[in-house]
Design an enzyme around this catalytic site. Structure first.
Site, PDB file in Angstrom:
ATOM      1  CB  VAL A 120      17.881  36.963  -2.154  1.00 40.97           C
ATOM      2  CG1 VAL A 120      16.642  37.236  -1.301  1.00 40.97           C
ATOM      3  CG2 VAL A 120      17.984  35.485  -2.483  1.00 40.97           C
ATOM      4  CG  ASP A 121      17.421  42.279  -5.456  1.00 40.20           C
ATOM      5  OD1 ASP A 121      18.588  42.066  -5.073  1.00 40.20           O
ATOM      6  OD2 ASP A 121      17.132  42.494  -6.650  1.00 40.20           O
TER       7      ASP A 121
END
Length: 257
Positions: free
Chosen positions: A129-130
Site C-alpha cells: 500500500v503506497d
C-alpha cells in the site's frame, strides 16, 4: 523476548540494486547479490526485494533472477514485482520465496489476493500500500506502476484486501520514501487501527529512534532502504544492518513523537 522485526528493503531494476527518493531518480548502488550476502553475514531476520520496473513495463517476474537471490538468502524473503497470476506466485514460491507482495494487480481487482491466499495461505500474501499526501496533507492511495493517485479510499482498500485474504500490509509513505527524515507516524497509527493484520511501516527511516517510534505508533515491523545502504552526511554507499546492541537499544529509545 523476541527482538523487533526490522527489515531491509531492496529495490531492483535492470542495472542492479538501486535506491529512489519519493519513488523517483533511481540511483545505482551496487550488485544485488553482494548486498544479500552482506545481509546474510549481518544476520538480518527478513528481506523484502522489489523489482520496481516489472509492473511499470508490463512484464512478469524475472524467475532466473529470483532463483539466484532466493538461493543465496539465509533469511525469509518477500518478493514483489510483476505478479499477476496464481501460477506466477506459485513459481516464485517454488524458488524458495516465502511471501509475495502484490500491488498493481490488487488495485485492478482483489481476486488475485483471494486466489493466492486460498491456495497458499494468507501469511504468504503481503499487500503493498503506497500512500501519498495531497497538497493539503490528505493521504491518498497511490499507484506505483503509473505514478498516479487512485480514487479508492486507502483505509477501505486495505480492509477489503484483508477480507480477501491479505495477511500483512507493507505501508509506504511516498512523501518520506528514501528521504531519511522520519516515518509518517500519523499514517502508521491510522493504518494500524484500520486493519487487524501485521503492518510493516516503510518510508523515511533515518535513525534508530525512527524505528522505535514506528514500532511505538503501531507497526508490527519497520522496513528501511536508504538507512541500510547509505552513510550520512554525503550518502556514501555502505550496506549495513543493526547489531545486537542496537536491537537492545530499541527498547530504551523514546517512542513518543
Amino acid at each position: 523476548m523476541l527482538r523487533p522485526r526490522v527489515i531491509p528493503c531492496l529495490l531492483l531494476n535492470e542495472s542492479g540494486l538501486v535506491k529512489t527518493e519519493h519513488f523517483k531518480n533511481p540511483k545505482y548502488i551496487g550488485d544485488s547479490m553482494n548486498a544479500i550476502r552482506i545481509f546474510n553475514e549481518k544476520s538480518a531476520d527478513e528481506l523484502i526485494v522489489l523489482d520496481i520496473e516489472a509492473s511499470r513495463h508490463g512484464r512478469g517476474p524475472d524467475f532466473d533472477r529470483i532463483e539466484q537471490f532466493a538461493s543465496e538468502c539465509y533469511m525469509p524473503v518477500c518478493y514483489g514485482g510483476g505478479i499477476t497470476t496464481v501460477e506466477q506466485a506459485a513459481k516464485v514460491f517454488s524458488l524458495g520465496v516465502e511471501k509475495v507482495s502484490i500491488q498493481t494487480a490488487a488495485l485492478r481487482e482483489l481476486s488475485l489476493v483471494e486466489a493466492i491466499s486460498s491456495r497458499f495461505g494468507s501469511q504468504s500474501v503481503v499487500l503493498s500500500v503506497d500512500v501519498k499526501r495531497s497538497r493539503l496533507g490528505q493521504p491518498k492511495l497511490y499507484s506505483f506502476s503509473d505514478g498516479k493517485a487512485r480514487k479508492q479510499q486507502w483505509h477501505e482498500w486495505m480492509r477489503s484486501a484483508v477480507d480477501a485474504g491479505a495477511g500483512e500490509i507493507l505501508l509506504t509513505a511516498v512523501d518520506r520514501e528514501g528521504a531519511m527524515n522520519g516515518l509518517d507516524l500519523e499514517l502508521i497509527r491510522e493504518a494500524a487501527d484500520a486493519v487487524p493484520v501485521p503492518l510493516i511501516a516503510n518510508g523515511g527511516v533515518g535513525s534508530l529512534s525512527d524505528i522505535a517510534r514506528g514500532l511505538g505508533a503501531g507497526a508490527s515491523a519497520v522496513a528501511a532502504g536508504a538507512y541500510f545502504v547509505f552513510k550520512r552526511p554525503h550518502k556514501a554507499v555502505l550496506i549495513t544492518y543493526l547489531d545486537e546492541s542496537q536491537f537492545a537499544q530499541l527498547g530504551g529509545v523514546s517512542q513518543n513523537d
